[in-house]
Design a protein around this motif. Structure first.
Motif, short mmCIF file in Angstrom:
data_model
loop_
_atom_site.label_atom_id
_atom_site.label_comp_id
_atom_site.label_asym_id
_atom_site.label_seq_id
_atom_site.Cartn_x
_atom_site.Cartn_y
_atom_site.Cartn_z
N GLY A 110 0.84 -1.19 0.00
CA GLY A 110 0.00 0.00 0.00
C GLY A 110 0.87 1.24 0.00
O GLY A 110 2.07 1.18 -0.28
N SER A 111 0.25 2.35 0.32
CA SER A 111 1.00 3.60 0.43
C SER A 111 0.49 4.39 1.62
O SER A 111 -0.66 4.26 2.04
CB SER A 111 0.87 4.42 -0.86
N HIS A 112 1.41 5.17 2.16
CA HIS A 112 1.11 6.04 3.29
C HIS A 112 1.85 7.34 3.04
O HIS A 112 3.09 7.36 3.03
CB HIS A 112 1.55 5.38 4.61
N GLY A 113 1.13 8.40 2.80
CA GLY A 113 1.77 9.67 2.46
C GLY A 113 2.53 9.54 1.15
O GLY A 113 1.96 9.13 0.14
N THR A 114 3.82 9.81 1.19
CA THR A 114 4.64 9.73 -0.02
C THR A 114 5.45 8.44 -0.10
O THR A 114 6.36 8.33 -0.92
CB THR A 114 5.61 10.93 -0.10
N ALA A 115 5.12 7.47 0.75
CA ALA A 115 5.88 6.21 0.76
C ALA A 115 4.98 5.03 0.42
O ALA A 115 3.84 4.94 0.87
CB ALA A 115 6.51 5.99 2.13
N GLU A 116 5.54 4.14 -0.40
CA GLU A 116 4.89 2.86 -0.64
C GLU A 116 5.48 1.86 0.33
O GLU A 116 6.65 1.96 0.70
CB GLU A 116 5.15 2.39 -2.07
N TYR A 117 4.67 0.89 0.77
CA TYR A 117 5.20 -0.12 1.68
C TYR A 117 4.85 -1.52 1.18
O TYR A 117 3.87 -1.72 0.47
CB TYR A 117 4.70 0.08 3.11
N HIS A 118 5.70 -2.45 1.58
CA HIS A 118 5.50 -3.87 1.28
C HIS A 118 5.95 -4.65 2.51
O HIS A 118 7.13 -4.62 2.87
CB HIS A 118 6.32 -4.28 0.05
N VAL A 119 5.01 -5.30 3.16
CA VAL A 119 5.29 -6.06 4.37
C VAL A 119 4.98 -7.53 4.12
O VAL A 119 3.90 -7.85 3.62
CB VAL A 119 4.45 -5.57 5.57
#
Length: 139
Positions: free
Chosen positions: A72-81
């Motif tokens: 997903g994304s949060h603010g200006t960062a994409e994340y992968h967990v």
């Protein structure tokens, strides 16, 4: 857009309780999560998972299997967990988080989890279902 990659550990004890940590920045309301964190250079996701369990809880663990990925994304960062089923093999509960963001370590029952404030609210349903699912029948 920046990218954050990390791993999370889903550790369940013989009584069907989930290992969780109370976390947050000093100025934030503290919320519960499974042990997790960002990958460091040269690490595999599995190594990241085991390191985070140790840093946040004092327990040594081993990865059993990959069980879920979340992007997903949060603010200006994409994340992968990547979430791994992990088994505790040694240790005692000790907070040794180098970031100073962990405030408590506890094993939470399915019933307790229903009322906890979660750091990542979208994880609640997945974790509750995981504790009830067929993968838990082996315990």
């Amino acid at each position: 857009m920046s990218q954050w990659i990390g791993a999370a550990a889903v550790c369940v004890d013989a009584d069907g309780r989930l290992l969780m940590v109370l976390q947050g920045k000093p100025e934030e309301e503290k919320r519960w999560s499974v042990p997790s964190g960002g990958i460091e250079p040269g690490e595999t996701l599995e190594q990241c998972c085991m390191r985070e369990v140790f840093e946040e809880t004092g327990y040594r663990s081993k990865v059993v299997k990959k069980i879920k990925e979340k992007t997903g994304s949060h603010g200006t960062a994409e994340y992968h967990v990547t979430y791994f089923e992990a088994e505790i093999v040694d240790g005692t509960p000790t907070i040794q988080d180098p970031d100073g963001l962990i405030y408590d370590i506890d094993w939470k029952s399915r019933e307790q989890m229903k009322a906890l404030p979660f750091s990542f609210p979208e994880d609640r349903e997945f974790l509750l279902n995981y504790l009830e699912g067929p993968c838990r029948e082996k315990n």
